[in-house]
Design a protein around this motif. Sequence first.
Motif, PDB file in Angstrom:
ATOM      1  N   GLN A  60       0.847  -1.185   0.000  1.00  0.00           N
ATOM      2  CA  GLN A  60       0.000   0.000   0.000  1.00  0.00           C
ATOM      3  C   GLN A  60       0.890   1.246   0.000  1.00  0.00           C
ATOM      4  N   LEU A  61       0.313   2.373  -0.461  1.00  0.00           N
ATOM      5  CA  LEU A  61       1.093   3.606  -0.533  1.00  0.00           C
ATOM      6  C   LEU A  61       1.592   4.053   0.839  1.00  0.00           C
ATOM      7  N   THR A  62       0.794   3.849   1.870  1.00  0.00           N
ATOM      8  CA  THR A  62       1.242   4.257   3.206  1.00  0.00           C
ATOM      9  C   THR A  62       2.489   3.493   3.636  1.00  0.00           C
ATOM     10  N   ARG A  63       2.557   2.208   3.302  1.00  0.00           N
ATOM     11  CA  ARG A  63       3.743   1.413   3.644  1.00  0.00           C
ATOM     12  C   ARG A  63       4.935   1.860   2.797  1.00  0.00           C
ATOM     13  N   ILE A  64       4.696   2.165   1.528  1.00  0.00           N
ATOM     14  CA  ILE A  64       5.782   2.645   0.661  1.00  0.00           C
ATOM     15  C   ILE A  64       6.332   3.960   1.197  1.00  0.00           C
ATOM     16  N   LEU A  65       5.447   4.827   1.686  1.00  0.00           N
ATOM     17  CA  LEU A  65       5.906   6.088   2.293  1.00  0.00           C
ATOM     18  C   LEU A  65       6.835   5.817   3.471  1.00  0.00           C
ATOM     19  N   GLU A  66       6.472   4.849   4.310  1.00  0.00           N
ATOM     20  CA  GLU A  66       7.312   4.495   5.459  1.00  0.00           C
ATOM     21  C   GLU A  66       8.681   3.990   5.000  1.00  0.00           C
ATOM     22  N   LEU A  67       8.684   3.132   3.990  1.00  0.00           N
ATOM     23  CA  LEU A  67       9.951   2.573   3.493  1.00  0.00           C
ATOM     24  C   LEU A  67      10.811   3.662   2.848  1.00  0.00           C
ATOM     25  N   GLU A  69      10.795   6.818   3.655  1.00  0.00           N
ATOM     26  CA  GLU A  69      11.302   7.663   4.741  1.00  0.00           C
ATOM     27  C   GLU A  69      12.497   7.006   5.420  1.00  0.00           C
ATOM     28  N   GLU A  70      12.452   5.686   5.568  1.00  0.00           N
ATOM     29  CA  GLU A  70      13.590   4.961   6.158  1.00  0.00           C
ATOM     30  C   GLU A  70      14.842   5.127   5.310  1.00  0.00           C
ATOM     31  N   GLN A  71      14.663   5.334   3.998  1.00  0.00           N
ATOM     32  CA  GLN A  71      15.801   5.501   3.094  1.00  0.00           C
ATOM     33  C   GLN A  71      16.161   6.965   2.881  1.00  0.00           C
ATOM     34  N   GLY A  72      15.492   7.866   3.616  1.00  0.00           N
ATOM     35  CA  GLY A  72      15.843   9.281   3.546  1.00  0.00           C
ATOM     36  C   GLY A  72      15.060  10.087   2.523  1.00  0.00           C
ATOM     37  N   CYS A  73      14.038   9.517   1.955  1.00  0.00           N
ATOM     38  CA  CYS A  73      13.212  10.230   0.982  1.00  0.00           C
ATOM     39  C   CYS A  73      11.903  10.625   1.663  1.00  0.00           C
ATOM     40  N   ARG A  74      11.750  11.913   1.958  1.00  0.00           N
ATOM     41  CA  ARG A  74      10.545  12.389   2.640  1.00  0.00           C
ATOM     42  C   ARG A  74       9.655  13.075   1.604  1.00  0.00           C
ATOM     43  N   VAL A  75       8.541  12.422   1.278  1.00  0.00           N
ATOM     44  CA  VAL A  75       7.558  12.993   0.349  1.00  0.00           C
ATOM     45  C   VAL A  75       6.180  12.858   0.983  1.00  0.00           C
ATOM     46  N   SER A  76       5.260  13.665   0.494  1.00  0.00           N
ATOM     47  CA  SER A  76       3.895  13.563   1.011  1.00  0.00           C
ATOM     48  C   SER A  76       3.168  12.422   0.301  1.00  0.00           C
ATOM     49  N   TYR A  77       2.088  12.002   0.905  1.00  0.00           N
ATOM     50  CA  TYR A  77       1.255  10.950   0.313  1.00  0.00           C
ATOM     51  C   TYR A  77       0.768  11.380  -1.066  1.00  0.00           C
ATOM     52  N   THR A  78       0.324  12.639  -1.184  1.00  0.00           N
ATOM     53  CA  THR A  78      -0.201  13.151  -2.455  1.00  0.00           C
ATOM     54  C   THR A  78       0.874  13.148  -3.535  1.00  0.00           C
TER      55      THR A  78
END
Length: 181
Positions: A60-67, A69-78
């Motif tokens: 899911q997109l929410t899990r991809i966002l978490e992964l 962020e763990e790699q240093g890529c901070r983006v919004s859900y949108t």
Amino acid sequence: MCAALEAGIRESGSAPTEEQLSRLAAMGRSSPRKAARPVDGQPAPWADQIYQWLTVKRLQLTRILELLEEQGCRVSYTTLRRFIQRRNWRRRSRATVRMESSAPGEVAELDFGRLGRLVDPDTGRNRTVWALIVVLSHSRHSFVWPTYGQKLEDVIAGLEAAWAFSTVFPATWSSTTSPPR
């Protein structure tokens, strides 16, 4: 605000002169520029990994966002959703799920759909109108009941109306022949 400043108009200053307003109009802008849309550049380095997470691991997109962020890529859900949509990586399935054959009158499907907004004559308020849709699985005949709500009492009222319709107009509501598939 930048265009006004370029024309010599200050927020705390005196009222703008005719000349200043003319210069502002000549610039073709009388209001702030529209905000730029976020670009795809930020998640782009992780594009292959995002594609794998979506297609192979089906995350899911929410899990991809978490992964990310763990790699240093901070983006919004949108931003992430837009990034994926622009690449057509998440196409909706067009497969139709067929129900098992049933005898006439044995199975009915029901669901709500949003019809739009309408002024309620009782209250004068602008309200959302829903449709309770009842479809007989065997004949595929349907009944639509407009309602302002989706509560249990609205469902019961719609089902009672569908039942009353089926007893008044039995030939149009039920069928002994199966529809073409």
